[in-house]
Structures are given as structure tokens and as C-alpha cells.
Design a protein around this motif. Structure first.
Motif, PDB file in Angstrom:
ATOM      1  N   ALA A  41      52.594  52.072  17.003  1.00 25.96           N
ATOM      2  CA  ALA A  41      52.421  53.517  17.165  1.00 25.96           C
ATOM      3  C   ALA A  41      51.041  53.986  16.725  1.00 25.96           C
ATOM      4  CB  ALA A  41      53.513  54.257  16.401  1.00 25.96           C
ATOM      5  N   ALA A  42      50.580  53.510  15.581  1.00 20.20           N
ATOM      6  CA  ALA A  42      49.283  53.961  15.063  1.00 20.20           C
ATOM      7  C   ALA A  42      48.149  53.598  16.014  1.00 20.20           C
ATOM      8  CB  ALA A  42      49.041  53.360  13.683  1.00 20.20           C
ATOM      9  N   GLU A  43      48.248  52.420  16.647  1.00 18.87           N
ATOM     10  CA  GLU A  43      47.209  51.956  17.561  1.00 18.87           C
ATOM     11  C   GLU A  43      47.032  52.890  18.760  1.00 18.87           C
ATOM     12  OE1 GLU A  43      46.484  48.010  20.373  1.00 18.87           O
ATOM     13  OE2 GLU A  43      47.987  47.965  18.755  1.00 18.87           O
ATOM     14  N   TYR A  44      48.126  53.548  19.168  1.00 17.22           N
ATOM     15  CA  TYR A  44      48.069  54.425  20.339  1.00 17.22           C
ATOM     16  C   TYR A  44      48.233  55.899  19.966  1.00 17.22           C
ATOM     17  CZ  TYR A  44      48.368  50.099  22.961  1.00 17.22           C
ATOM     18  OH  TYR A  44      48.109  48.840  23.470  1.00 17.22           O
ATOM     19  N   ALA A  45      48.074  56.202  18.687  1.00 17.85           N
ATOM     20  CA  ALA A  45      48.192  57.589  18.198  1.00 17.85           C
ATOM     21  C   ALA A  45      49.528  58.205  18.581  1.00 17.85           C
ATOM     22  CB  ALA A  45      47.035  58.432  18.718  1.00 17.85           C
ATOM     23  N   VAL A  46      50.593  57.423  18.411  1.00 20.16           N
ATOM     24  CA  VAL A  46      51.949  57.852  18.748  1.00 20.16           C
ATOM     25  C   VAL A  46      52.750  58.085  17.478  1.00 20.16           C
ATOM     26  CG1 VAL A  46      54.145  56.977  19.675  1.00 20.16           C
ATOM     27  CG2 VAL A  46      52.060  56.831  21.043  1.00 20.16           C
ATOM     28  N   ASP A  47      53.583  59.116  17.507  1.00 12.81           N
ATOM     29  CA  ASP A  47      54.504  59.387  16.405  1.00 12.81           C
ATOM     30  C   ASP A  47      55.769  58.551  16.621  1.00 12.81           C
ATOM     31  OD1 ASP A  47      56.302  60.346  14.557  1.00 12.81           O
ATOM     32  OD2 ASP A  47      55.908  62.463  14.958  1.00 12.81           O
ATOM     33  N   PRO A  48      56.039  57.557  15.786  1.00 11.96           N
ATOM     34  CA  PRO A  48      57.205  56.685  16.019  1.00 11.96           C
ATOM     35  C   PRO A  48      58.534  57.413  15.913  1.00 11.96           C
ATOM     36  CG  PRO A  48      56.249  56.257  13.866  1.00 11.96           C
ATOM     37  CD  PRO A  48      55.300  57.178  14.567  1.00 11.96           C
ATOM     38  N   ASP A  49      58.530  58.603  15.324  1.00 16.72           N
ATOM     39  CA  ASP A  49      59.772  59.367  15.216  1.00 16.72           C
ATOM     40  C   ASP A  49      59.936  60.359  16.352  1.00 16.72           C
ATOM     41  OD1 ASP A  49      60.582  58.099  12.848  1.00 16.72           O
ATOM     42  OD2 ASP A  49      59.277  59.398  11.660  1.00 16.72           O
ATOM     43  N   ARG A  50      59.025  60.310  17.313  1.00 15.85           N
ATOM     44  CA  ARG A  50      59.136  61.199  18.485  1.00 15.85           C
ATOM     45  C   ARG A  50      58.996  60.377  19.773  1.00 15.85           C
ATOM     46  NH1 ARG A  50      55.453  66.152  18.631  1.00 15.85           N
ATOM     47  NH2 ARG A  50      53.845  64.772  17.772  1.00 15.85           N
ATOM     48  N   ILE A  51      59.897  59.423  19.904  1.00 17.92           N
ATOM     49  CA  ILE A  51      59.929  58.582  21.100  1.00 17.92           C
ATOM     50  C   ILE A  51      61.180  58.916  21.909  1.00 17.92           C
ATOM     51  CG2 ILE A  51      60.120  56.224  21.979  1.00 17.92           C
ATOM     52  CD1 ILE A  51      58.640  55.290  19.475  1.00 17.92           C
ATOM     53  N   VAL A  52      60.991  59.150  23.200  1.00 18.38           N
ATOM     54  CA  VAL A  52      62.103  59.392  24.115  1.00 18.38           C
ATOM     55  C   VAL A  52      62.226  58.193  25.046  1.00 18.38           C
ATOM     56  CG1 VAL A  52      62.828  60.754  26.122  1.00 18.38           C
ATOM     57  CG2 VAL A  52      62.060  61.903  24.060  1.00 18.38           C
ATOM     58  N   LEU A  53      63.446  57.800  25.323  1.00 18.35           N
ATOM     59  CA  LEU A  53      63.731  56.705  26.239  1.00 18.35           C
ATOM     60  C   LEU A  53      64.225  57.320  27.543  1.00 18.35           C
ATOM     61  CD1 LEU A  53      63.919  53.637  26.583  1.00 18.35           C
ATOM     62  CD2 LEU A  53      66.185  53.727  25.514  1.00 18.35           C
ATOM     63  N   ALA A  54      63.617  56.942  28.655  1.00 14.65           N
ATOM     64  CA  ALA A  54      63.997  57.514  29.948  1.00 14.65           C
ATOM     65  C   ALA A  54      64.059  56.417  30.995  1.00 14.65           C
ATOM     66  CB  ALA A  54      63.003  58.588  30.378  1.00 14.65           C
ATOM     67  N   GLY A  55      64.914  56.599  31.991  1.00 14.50           N
ATOM     68  CA  GLY A  55      65.023  55.601  33.045  1.00 14.50           C
ATOM     69  C   GLY A  55      65.606  56.174  34.311  1.00 14.50           C
ATOM     70  N   THR A  56      65.418  55.427  35.403  1.00 22.92           N
ATOM     71  CA  THR A  56      65.975  55.815  36.695  1.00 22.92           C
ATOM     72  C   THR A  56      66.975  54.754  37.146  1.00 22.92           C
ATOM     73  OG1 THR A  56      64.188  54.683  37.899  1.00 22.92           O
ATOM     74  CG2 THR A  56      63.857  57.003  37.389  1.00 22.92           C
ATOM     75  N   SER A  57      68.112  55.213  37.678  1.00 21.37           N
ATOM     76  CA  SER A  57      69.121  54.331  38.263  1.00 21.37           C
ATOM     77  C   SER A  57      69.567  53.250  37.271  1.00 21.37           C
ATOM     78  CB  SER A  57      68.576  53.729  39.568  1.00 21.37           C
ATOM     79  OG  SER A  57      69.604  53.139  40.314  1.00 21.37           O
ATOM     80  N   ALA A  58      69.407  51.967  37.627  1.00 18.01           N
ATOM     81  CA  ALA A  58      69.797  50.902  36.696  1.00 18.01           C
ATOM     82  C   ALA A  58      69.020  51.019  35.384  1.00 18.01           C
ATOM     83  CB  ALA A  58      69.543  49.539  37.332  1.00 18.01           C
ATOM     84  N   GLY A  59      67.749  51.432  35.478  1.00 19.06           N
ATOM     85  CA  GLY A  59      66.958  51.628  34.258  1.00 19.06           C
ATOM     86  C   GLY A  59      67.524  52.726  33.384  1.00 19.06           C
ATOM     87  N   ALA A  60      68.126  53.760  34.004  1.00 22.01           N
ATOM     88  CA  ALA A  60      68.770  54.819  33.227  1.00 22.01           C
ATOM     89  C   ALA A  60      70.001  54.285  32.512  1.00 22.01           C
ATOM     90  CB  ALA A  60      69.147  55.978  34.140  1.00 22.01           C
ATOM     91  N   ASN A  61      70.747  53.408  33.191  1.00 24.24           N
ATOM     92  CA  ASN A  61      71.900  52.776  32.544  1.00 24.24           C
ATOM     93  C   ASN A  61      71.461  51.978  31.318  1.00 24.24           C
ATOM     94  OD1 ASN A  61      73.225  49.739  32.642  1.00 24.24           O
ATOM     95  ND2 ASN A  61      74.770  51.358  32.589  1.00 24.24           N
ATOM     96  N   LEU A  62      70.384  51.209  31.454  1.00 25.26           N
ATOM     97  CA  LEU A  62      69.878  50.416  30.331  1.00 25.26           C
ATOM     98  C   LEU A  62      69.362  51.322  29.222  1.00 25.26           C
ATOM     99  CD1 LEU A  62      67.957  47.649  32.322  1.00 25.26           C
ATOM    100  CD2 LEU A  62      70.296  47.550  31.434  1.00 25.26           C
ATOM    101  N   ALA A  63      68.690  52.419  29.607  1.00 21.34           N
ATOM    102  CA  ALA A  63      68.158  53.348  28.610  1.00 21.34           C
ATOM    103  C   ALA A  63      69.283  53.993  27.806  1.00 21.34           C
ATOM    104  CB  ALA A  63      67.305  54.415  29.295  1.00 21.34           C
TER     105      ALA A  63
END
Length: 393
Positions: A221-243
Motif C-alpha cells: 500500500a505505501a508503495e502506491y500511496a494507497v490506504d490499506p483500510d480503504r480497499i474495495v473489491l469489485a468484479g464482473t460476472s464470475a469475477g463478481a462471484n469470486l469477489a
């Protein structure tokens, strides 16, 4: 001269009948429930996603050619063309009109011209953005990293881990690039991941790969300036099922993340675009539910591998404390029946879980592959509000 006129007239009749047949075929593809066979499903999705454009385009030549044979003995062909062209033209706008109510309910409008905004599908990954996030046996699992333009923000930004669709056996990372660009424009970093595909991988292994990717993003997270506590998981179709399955089992040992270092696969929220929610129901609707490939993918039959079916079925994993969930599903989905989304919505409501369900009238599976159709126009502001609500509160 008379012979030439007669030949020309019958040529127009042939064209009118061909157009009538084409319009009828398009109407069937757009509106009639068809068996879930690959070619029929693909044709239905394409016709349904661009229905306003294709039906209107098919109807107009019929109107233009009717006059040429109206005063001849072939008037019957003119009537056929008039009826089918009128039906096609009216049907072109019927789904769009139905979507107005849904858009209005969510405080949005629809732009008819946006129907021609283009495709949201890439034939291959964006390899300039690719990196390896895990090695599982001989597999080098990759993700494409999409970062917002400009320098790193002063405070860590939210991120979206995106999981592609493809029936668990096909598809690739960065398959729907316009979602990544759209999210980047709103300040979200996107990690568009791949996972092991069937038949070499089971569904539980795929869920494990998704968890591994989440753990990798948290660890970097730090390497990409991302907040590890603000991650959303999203997907489409089969990917949505996995998400959904990965998000709802983030605290469980099964399915365990495929990389040993990925201890934390939790996310702030999860988004499903037309994802299956009950594997037993999905498989029961296949042509051959006893297919050995299906049994390999699920680890056995429903009776012998009931735990695998449960862990891959978000509707069976519902608790009051599952991550906030957004479900987007077309009412006319002919690949993943809308009942799948309705059932999960019902169970989330009964459990008191935070969630939102938006059913898009007449939208088919993969409606967002057309970046401008009514389904995508509704989905974009709904998703924007959901992310603001759960990532900026």
C-alpha cells in the motif's frame, strides 16, 4: 425497360424480406428468453447491450424502401416490412424508456446520445502496467496497476481491486479498461487482477488467488500511496462471484489465500456486477450439470462437496457483518438469472447487512461492455455514490 423495372422491384422485395427477417431475429435476441448456450448467449448479450442502436438501424432501411413497392403487386412485402420495422423501432426505445424510471429513482438522467459512447472491452491485458503479484506452483499471477494521473497524494488514497469475468474459465486482467479509467479519474487506484482459470483451477483456488491479490495490495500500500483500510473489491460476472466469496470469507481459513504471506484479505466494501450468488442454482441450470468438468471445478457433486459449494456461494455466506455490498444486475440477464441477485439481496436484508441492490430494467448480462447504454449510465453514478459513502466516511 419493363423487365428491368420488374427485376428491380423484386430485388427490393427480397431486400425488404431480408430486413424483416433480420429485425425479427434481433427482436428475439433482445427480448425472448433463450437457452443458456454459448453462441446464443453471446449473440443475445451483444444485441441487448446495443439494442437501441441495432434495432433503430435495422428499422430505418425498411421504412425507406417500402414506397418503392407500395403501389405494386408486392404490397404484401411492404406490409411485412412496415410491421417489422415499426416493431423494431418501437422496441429500440422501450428498454431505454423503462430505464428512465430507475435512473430517476437514483437522481440521475439518461443521455440517448451516449448509447454510441463505444465499447468497454479490451482484447488483451495492458502489459505496460503488469506485474507479478504471486507465484503459485508454476503459475505467475499478474495484475495491471492503474494509478490516477499526477503525483502521489499527500494522504493515502482509496483503491479498488478489480476481478474480471469470463465464466471462471476465460477472460483476462484489464478486460474492461474504461472502468479503470473512470475510477482513476475519481482518484482511485485500481489493481486489475488475473487468477488461475478452469479447468486447471477449482473455484476455491480462484477465490484463494483473489485473497492473495488483496493481501499483496495491502502489503504494498505505501508503495502506491494507497490506504490499506480503504480497499474495495469489485468484479464482473464470475469475477463478481469470486469477489463476493472472497470478501465474505476474508476472516475464514477457507478458502486460504494462495500466498503464505497474505494474512489479511479484508476489504472495506464489495461490488458485484451481475455475479452468480448460488453455485448449486447456477449449475442446475446448465445443459449437463453432471459434466465431469463441473465436478472438477467444484471439487465434486453438491452432495460430496457441499462445503465447496457453500464457500463459493455468497448467498450462503451472509452475516450481519459482511462488508457493505453493492449489487448491480440486469432484469433481463440470460446468463446469470436475476433471481441470483434477488436472493442475495433478500438474505442481506434479513441479516441486517449494509447493502444496496439496483436492478436495471431490460439490461442483459455484461451490459457495461457498452459504455454508453442505459445500464452503464445508471451503474456509474450508483457506484460513485457507493464508493464515496464507504470510502470517504
Amino acid at each position: 425497360m419493363a423487365l428491368r423495372r420488374s427485376v428491380g422491384r423484386w430485388l427490393i422485395v427480397a431486400v425488404l424480406l431480408l430486413l424483416a427477417a433480420l429485425e425479427t431475429l434481433l427482436l428475439v435476441l433482445v427480448f425472448v428468453p433463450l437457452p443458456r448456450r454459448p453462441l446464443l448467449a453471446a449473440a443475445s448479450v451483444l444485441a441487448g447491450s446495443w439494442s437501441t442502436a441495432v434495432l433503430a438501424a435495422a428499422a430505418l432501411p425498411g421504412f425507406l424502401l417500402v414506397r418503392a413497392v407500395w403501389h405494386s403487386r408486392a404490397r404484401w412485402a411492404a406490409w411485412i416490412a412496415l410491421v417489422t420495422s415499426a416493431a423494431a423501432l418501437l422496441s429500440a426505445f422501450a428498454p431505454y424508456a423503462a430505464a428512465w424510471r430507475t435512473a430517476y429513482d437514483h437522481g440521475e438522467g439518461l443521455a440517448l446520445a451516449d448509447q454510441f459512447a463505444g465499447s468497454n472491452y479490451a482484447l488483451e491485458p495492458d502489459r505496460d502496467r503488469s506485474l507479478v503479484y504471486a507465484r503459485v506452483g508454476r503459475h505467475r499471477l499478474k495484475m495491471d496497476v492503474w494509478l490516477p494521473p499526477g503525483s502521489a497524494p499527500r494522504t493515502p488514497r482509496p483503491a479498488v481491486v478489480w476481478v474480471h469475468g469470463g465464466g471462471w474459465e476465460s477472460g483476462h486482467r484489464s478486460q474492461t479498461p474504461r472502468w479503470n479509467e473512470w475510477l482513476n479519474d475519481r482518484g482511485y487506484a485500481v489493481f486489475d487482477i488475473e487468477y488461475r482459470l478452469a479447468p486447471r483451477a477449482t473455484q476455491l483456488q480462484q477465490i484463494s488467488d483473489v485473497k492473495c491479490a488483496i493481501g499483496w495490495v495491502r502489503g504494498h500500500a505505501a508503495e502506491y500511496a494507497v490506504d490499506p483500510d480503504r480497499i474495495v473489491l469489485a468484479g464482473t460476472s464470475a469475477g463478481a462471484n469470486l469477489a463476493l466469496s472472497a470478501a465474505y470469507t476474508a476472516r475464514d481459513d477457507r478458502p486460504r489465500a494462495s500466498c503464505p504471506a497474505s494474512r489479511d484479505a479484508s476489504v472495506r466494501a464489495v461490488v458485484s456486477f451481475y455475479g452468480p450468488t448460488d453455485m448449486a442454482g447456477m449449475i442446475a441450470g446448465q445443459e449437463n450439470p453432471g459434466d465431469p468438468a463441473v465436478r472438477r471445478f467444484m471439487g465434486g457433486s453438491y452432495r460430496s462437496a457441499s462445503d465447496s459449494f457453500r464457500l463459493g456461494s455468497p448467498a450462503q455466506l451472509v452475516r450481519a457483518d459482511v462488508p457493505p455490498t453493492l449489487l448491480l444486475h440486469g432484469s433481463h440477464d440470460r446468463i446469470v438469472p436475476v433471481e441470483q441477485a434477488r436472493e442475495l439481496d433478500k438474505r442481506l436484508t434479513a441479516a441486517g447487512a449494509v447493502h444496496e441492490y439496483v436492478e436495471i430494467p431490460w439490461a442483459d448480462h455484461a451490459f457495461d461492455y457498452n459504455w454508453g447504454n442505459w445500464g452503464t449510465q445508471i451503474a456509474r453514478p450508483v457506484l460513485a455514490r457507493f464508493l464515496r459513502s464507504h470510502l470517504h466516511s
